[in-house]
Design an enzyme around this catalytic site. Structure first.
Site, PDB file in Angstrom:
ATOM      1  N   ASP A 178       0.818  -1.212   0.000  1.00  0.00           N
ATOM      2  CA  ASP A 178       0.000   0.000   0.000  1.00  0.00           C
ATOM      3  C   ASP A 178       0.852   1.263   0.000  1.00  0.00           C
ATOM      4  O   ASP A 178       0.471   2.278  -0.576  1.00  0.00           O
ATOM      5  CB  ASP A 178      -0.920   0.002   1.219  1.00  0.00           C
ATOM      6  CG  ASP A 178      -2.174  -0.839   0.996  1.00  0.00           C
ATOM      7  OD1 ASP A 178      -2.354  -1.340  -0.134  1.00  0.00           O
ATOM      8  OD2 ASP A 178      -2.964  -0.992   1.945  1.00  0.00           O
ATOM      9  N   GLY A 179       2.027   1.224   0.660  1.00  0.00           N
ATOM     10  CA  GLY A 179       2.896   2.397   0.678  1.00  0.00           C
ATOM     11  C   GLY A 179       3.365   2.779  -0.714  1.00  0.00           C
ATOM     12  O   GLY A 179       3.382   3.951  -1.084  1.00  0.00           O
ATOM     13  N   ASN A 236      -3.465   8.863   2.375  1.00  0.00           N
ATOM     14  CA  ASN A 236      -3.828   8.103   3.570  1.00  0.00           C
ATOM     15  C   ASN A 236      -4.150   9.046   4.715  1.00  0.00           C
ATOM     16  O   ASN A 236      -5.286   9.142   5.144  1.00  0.00           O
ATOM     17  CB  ASN A 236      -2.689   7.168   3.971  1.00  0.00           C
ATOM     18  CG  ASN A 236      -3.100   5.710   3.981  1.00  0.00           C
ATOM     19  OD1 ASN A 236      -4.138   5.341   3.451  1.00  0.00           O
ATOM     20  ND2 ASN A 236      -2.269   4.871   4.578  1.00  0.00           N
ATOM     21  N   ASP A 237      -3.122   9.730   5.192  1.00  0.00           N
ATOM     22  CA  ASP A 237      -3.341  10.572   6.355  1.00  0.00           C
ATOM     23  C   ASP A 237      -2.218  11.582   6.534  1.00  0.00           C
ATOM     24  O   ASP A 237      -1.130  11.459   5.966  1.00  0.00           O
ATOM     25  CB  ASP A 237      -3.478   9.736   7.632  1.00  0.00           C
ATOM     26  CG  ASP A 237      -2.343   8.734   7.834  1.00  0.00           C
ATOM     27  OD1 ASP A 237      -1.192   9.074   7.507  1.00  0.00           O
ATOM     28  OD2 ASP A 237      -2.603   7.620   8.304  1.00  0.00           O
TER      29      ASP A 237
END
Length: 324
Positions: A72-73, A141-142
């Site tokens: 995912d990164g 993401n955040d």
């Protein structure tokens, strides 16, 4: 289905994972279909000589689709590259859990055929657009406002559309997109949000005073974080990467930008079911290898044969054989 033909595909690779087998599949597919493969200079060593190397600007401006080889990164990095010109991004899972990535390396050849034929759906994803003075960045993401030093707490005021909403004194403060809601936000007790929702979650970590629960705000709201005078400047981390300190004199503004990315979905229903299972597995009090030990011996043997046949990693983990 894409509006235009895919003739130039960008490749983004994890810096350490052994992705050469997938690169060979990409090169072979590109040769058969007259597709040009390109990668950035930072990925040149991973993809090898069969992929043309271009500048970051040429990559972002010229590709019709992107294939992300990693977890995912790596996928988040690919989405950030295409944020100003969203194109379909296909994720190939070389990680562990993987909520964004959909296919395994063994499924890549078939996925490329479907990508070329336009036989896929696009799942839109939002990002958080940040500005601090004359600096700007995006996060899919955040954004985490955390202590710059170990053990340091965060003290910030929260304003929504310019109106004082509250303040936080906590270990960290998370601004999460729906995509990131299953990451740090989830670990901190925040809500799980559908990728289709156009909202921003604000979740404190270990709140000591002030607002102690998650707040969910619509995309139209402008969120401003202002450091408290006299407190140590916290560090801003964007999708896990350190960005810059939050200075009291330079407030941070954040807005949710809907439809900032296009994630390829070949089987949305199957992917959603896998994600739900993976999310439930995260709550179990066992590590993956401990879970595998609970399976009957004959099931473990079947899984080992399946891993070998599908060329999946031998180490246990939350991979397809455990959830198919």
């Amino acid at each position: 289905m894409p509006d235009s033909e895919i003739t130039r595909v960008g490749v983004v690779a994890h810096p350490r994972k052994p992705v050469r087998d997938s690169v060979e599949v990409l090169v072979s597919h590109a040769a058969r279909h007259g597709v040009e493969l390109v990668a950035r200079e930072t990925d040149a060593a991973q993809v090898g000589a069969g992929v043309a190397v271009v500048s970051d600007a040429a990559f972002a401006a010229g590709v019709d689709a992107i294939v992300s080889l990693g977890g995912d990164g790596t996928m988040l990095g690919a989405l950030r590259l295409a944020v100003d010109r969203p194109v379909p991004v296909l994720g190939v899972n070389y990680g562990n859990v993987g909520f964004l990535v959909e296919i395994t390396p063994a499924e890549l050849a078939g996925a490329l055929d479907r990508l070329q034929a336009g036989d896929f759906e696009v799942e839109p994803h939002s990002c958080v657009a940040l500005a601090a003075g004359d600096a700007a960045v995006v996060a899919f993401n955040d954004v985490v406002v955390g202590g710059a030093e170990p053990g340091a707490t965060v003290e910030v005021d929260l304003l929504v559309d310019g109106t004082q909403f509250g303040y936080y004194r906590c270990d960290a403060l998370i601004l999460s997109t729906p995509t990131g809601s299953t990451a740090y936000n989830y670990a901190a007790g925040g809500p799980v949000i559908s990728p289709a929702a156009e909202v921003l979650a604000v979740t404190p970590v270990a709140s000591m005073s002030g607002v102690s629960r998650s707040i969910v705000l619509p995309a139209r709201d402008v969120v401003t974080l202002r450091g408290v005078a006299g407190s140590a400047p916290p560090m801003l981390r964007v999708d896990g990467n350190a960005w810059r300190p939050l200075e009291p004199a330079t407030p941070l503004t954040a807005t949710l930008r809907p439809d900032a990315a296009q994630v390829v979905r070949l089987d949305p229903g199957r992917h959603a079911q896998r994600s739900r299972v993976k999310l439930s597995l995260l709550d179990l009090p066992l590590r993956p290898e401990q879970m595998a030990e609970l399976l009957p011996a004959e099931v473990r043997e079947d899984l080992a044969r399946l891993r070998k046949r599908r060329q999946l990693p031998a180490e246990p983990g939350f991979r397809d054989p455990l959830i198919d």
